[in-house]
Design a protein around this motif. Structure first.
Motif, PDB file in Angstrom:
ATOM      1  N   LEU A 149      24.912  60.752 -48.472  1.00  0.00           N
ATOM      2  CA  LEU A 149      23.929  59.686 -48.356  1.00  0.00           C
ATOM      3  C   LEU A 149      24.225  58.550 -49.338  1.00  0.00           C
ATOM      4  O   LEU A 149      24.167  57.372 -48.976  1.00  0.00           O
ATOM      5  N   LEU A 150      24.574  58.899 -50.581  1.00  0.00           N
ATOM      6  CA  LEU A 150      24.911  57.865 -51.572  1.00  0.00           C
ATOM      7  C   LEU A 150      26.186  57.127 -51.185  1.00  0.00           C
ATOM      8  O   LEU A 150      26.283  55.906 -51.357  1.00  0.00           O
ATOM      9  N   THR A 151      27.158  57.857 -50.644  1.00  0.00           N
ATOM     10  CA  THR A 151      28.405  57.217 -50.213  1.00  0.00           C
ATOM     11  C   THR A 151      28.138  56.237 -49.068  1.00  0.00           C
ATOM     12  O   THR A 151      28.622  55.095 -49.083  1.00  0.00           O
ATOM     13  N   TYR A 152      27.374  56.667 -48.063  1.00  0.00           N
ATOM     14  CA  TYR A 152      27.063  55.792 -46.929  1.00  0.00           C
ATOM     15  C   TYR A 152      26.276  54.567 -47.376  1.00  0.00           C
ATOM     16  O   TYR A 152      26.520  53.451 -46.903  1.00  0.00           O
ATOM     17  N   THR A 153      25.338  54.771 -48.306  1.00  0.00           N
ATOM     18  CA  THR A 153      24.542  53.653 -48.812  1.00  0.00           C
ATOM     19  C   THR A 153      25.426  52.651 -49.537  1.00  0.00           C
ATOM     20  O   THR A 153      25.284  51.435 -49.361  1.00  0.00           O
ATOM     21  N   ALA A 154      26.337  53.142 -50.354  1.00  0.00           N
ATOM     22  CA  ALA A 154      27.246  52.253 -51.087  1.00  0.00           C
ATOM     23  C   ALA A 154      28.128  51.470 -50.117  1.00  0.00           C
ATOM     24  O   ALA A 154      28.354  50.261 -50.312  1.00  0.00           O
ATOM     25  N   VAL A 161      28.076  47.351 -49.919  1.00  0.00           N
ATOM     26  CA  VAL A 161      29.307  46.589 -50.135  1.00  0.00           C
ATOM     27  C   VAL A 161      29.635  45.750 -48.907  1.00  0.00           C
ATOM     28  O   VAL A 161      30.005  44.565 -49.019  1.00  0.00           O
ATOM     29  N   PHE A 162      29.471  46.296 -47.717  1.00  0.00           N
ATOM     30  CA  PHE A 162      29.758  45.557 -46.495  1.00  0.00           C
ATOM     31  C   PHE A 162      28.834  44.352 -46.366  1.00  0.00           C
ATOM     32  O   PHE A 162      29.284  43.244 -46.040  1.00  0.00           O
TER      33      PHE A 162
END
Length: 135
Positions: free
Chosen positions: A98-103, A107-108
């Motif tokens: 979840l943290l990876t997807y949010t980051a 960024v995008f």
């Protein structure tokens, strides 16, 4: 060679004999079913019947829809039960995922914001250069 393969002359061709049998059986059925099935095409797919047997609906069975109407609150409760059942099937991401997807999303969005802001600034400068400074 070509004369041997003419239709009707080659008695060894089993396919021709099968077609003849199907024609004979189908012609016998035409007299019986002529009044009811006049618009249905005859199937020549290797079967000797004119049509497939259709499943007769059971008139004795009554569904819930026939006997009673479901109330408003029962339909709402059923909707929420189905929503909960579907949510249980969902594969929920772990905290790390979840943290990876949010980051990745943040960024995008920041990169797209920078691109749009740069284009906006560039077009504004180009318009001022073409049409001049109003002051």
């Amino acid at each position: 060679m070509a004369e041997k393969k003419r239709r009707g002359e080659d008695d060894g061709d089993e396919r021709l004999n099968d077609d003849a049998i199907v024609d004979d059986v189908a012609d016998d059925d035409v007299a019986d079913d002529d009044a009811t099935d006049a618009e249905e095409p005859v199937s020549r797919g290797g079967t000797a019947t004119r049509k497939r047997a259709q499943a007769e609906p059971a008139e004795g069975r009554k569904t819930r829809k026939d006997t009673e109407r479901i109330g408003l609150f029962a339909r709402i409760a059923r909707f929420f039960r189905e929503v909960v059942a579907e949510l249980r099937k969902v594969i929920w991401p772990t905290r790390k995922e979840l943290l990876t997807y949010t980051a990745v999303v943040v960024v995008f969005v920041a990169v797209m914001l920078a691109i749009v802001a740069g284009l906006d600034f560039g077009f504004a400068k180009a318009v001022l250069w073409v049409f001049g400074d109003p002051s």
